[in-house]
Design an enzyme around this catalytic site. Structure first.
Site: not given
Length: 456
Positions: A333, A392
């Protein structure tokens, strides 16, 4: 003939012009270093370039210790309240949490029971689309991409607003609440139109019900029989809560600030944010995760074989497997390093739904990849920080278990994030700031104009 079909001469010309455009648009990478330009507004150390202030959401992933940045487990904070406490609160009360979260993000405080009921009643009132809107706007021009349908529908709602350009706080709030309430219908009807006209499936148009939560309405409108289990609705509600806001620095929320700063209308600002979220680098990552796992499942026979999983992830990283991008989707991320709190929260409830659906083995495969992938990435020295699973990684698996079609993955993200966008639009208007206009340095050399008859 299709409107966008080209003849051979047009294709040849466009091919030549595209090469010229690409060459003229290329900037040497070393110039970014020379002028200390932070590409993507990110520093190499991950802190990011400060471009604004917000009180809506906070993404916390490190502390400073004697001048050095030290990574810590990630935290996501809505209006000063840790997301873990928000989730714990409504889960323990056995309530749906998305509407409460929307109230908190929009108005800065948690609602009491009376305010919550009044807010939910207002959203229920605003669920209804204008008469014949679904038929005339959505069904008559079905798109193969539901995000396109969503953006087009939002812009079309401008025409049904008696005062669309009024940017007073009361009017903007009314517009935002209407959009929050009707986003599920716009997205689901867009999918039903796609499924019918492009997939030759039966057409189902279920009206939203005032007695259902937003999560329940999504499932009820999406499914032919409108049936769902309590756990299914609660897990979708949780996913909506976790995706509702992620600080002002995420691309679509930043877009909302930028476009709002011009003084434009709510519909244009939200449509711009939808366009941002549609991009696969922002809103479509969970689709790639699901596709990657389908590939892993087809290539690895024994899902318990960690050595085989490691070897295949190494191939993916080396661009020798899956889509050959060199990316292990759902891992890493831009801000979080040690952990993404959304993934941590979601993982626990995903395990419960996997048990209900009889998909424990697939869930175990996810957990093995979550453990092995960061080790593979760190060995490859392709990242400058510790990496972990992001939201996700598990959200796509959730939607898959809920039998939500892949075309709806990003639209569901939008159904959630419209709350954050609305809060950021309101914040930008409340602070009556200047138009956001960052600086770009021109690095092209000076040249003289050459007359047409003198050009070679």
């Amino acid at each position: 003939m299709n409107y966008f079909n080209l003849d051979k001469s047009e294709e040849t010309m466009l091919s030549m012009l595209s090469r010229m455009a690409e060459e003229s648009g290329f900037i040497k990478p070393e110039l970014y270093r020379k002028y200390e330009v932070k590409r993507g507004l990110r520093d190499l150390d991950g802190k990011g370039v400060l471009v604004g202030l917000t009180e809506i959401g906070e993404v916390h992933s490190y502390i400073m210790d004697e001048g050095e940045k030290v990574s810590v487990p990630g935290r996501l904070i809505y209006r000063g309240i840790d997301i873990r406490d928000i989730v714990k609160g409504f889960v323990q009360d056995e309530r749906f949490g998305f509407e409460e979260t929307a109230y908190l993000l929009l108005f800065g405080n948690l609602p009491d029971q009376k305010a919550q009921k009044e807010f939910e009643a207002l959203l229920s009132l605003y669920q209804r689309l204008p008469e014949d809107f679904a038929r005339d706007v959505i069904l008559k021009a079905p798109s193969k991409d539901i995000m396109n349908t969503l953006a087009r529908s939002v812009l079309a709602l401008y025409s049904f607003d008696d005062n669309p350009d009024d940017t007073s706080m009361q009017n903007v709030l009314k517009q935002c609440l209407r959009l929050i309430a009707c986003f599920p219908s716009l997205a689901v009807y867009g999918y039903q139109a796609f499924s019918h006209y492009h997939g030759n499936q039966s057409l189902y148009i279920h009206s939203p019900r005032a007695d259902l939560s937003i999560a329940e309405n999504i499932l009820a409108m999406l499914r032919p029989d409108s049936n769902y289990t309590k756990l299914e609705a609660r897990l979708l509600d949780l996913a909506l809560v976790l995706h509702a806001e992620h600080g002002g620095g995420n691309n679509s929320s930043f877009v909302t600030h930028v476009v709002t700063s011009t003084g434009t209308d709510t519909y244009s600002a939200i449509a711009a944010a939808i366009g941002s979220l549609k991009g696969p680098r922002h809103g479509g990552a969970n689709i790639k995760v699901v596709q990657m796992f389908e590939d892993i499942k087809s290539k690895i026979k024994d899902w318990e074989d960690e050595e085989a999983i490691e070897q295949y992830l190494t191939q993916i990283l080396a661009k020798d497997a899956f889509d050959r991008s060199g990316l292990i989707y759902g891992i890493g991320h831009a801000v979080y390093s040690i952990s993404d709190p959304r993934a941590v929260i979601l993982k626990h409830y995903v395990s419960l739904l996997a048990q209900e659906k009889g998909l424990e083995d697939e869930f175990k495969l996810y957990t093995k990849v979550e453990k092995i992938a960061p080790e593979v990435i760190s060995r490859g020295n392709t990242m400058y920080k510790t990496v972990s699973a992001n939201v996700d990684f598990y959200s796509g698996f959730v939607y898959k278990m809920l039998n939500i079609p892949m075309e709806m993955f990003t639209p569901i993200f939008a159904i959630s994030r419209i709350v954050g966008w609305s809060a950021h639009r309101i914040e930008e208007i409340a602070n009556t700031g200047k138009i956001i206009r960052p600086a770009y340095k021109n690095v092209a050399p000076r040249r003289k104009y050459v007359r047409m008859n003198e050009r070679s």
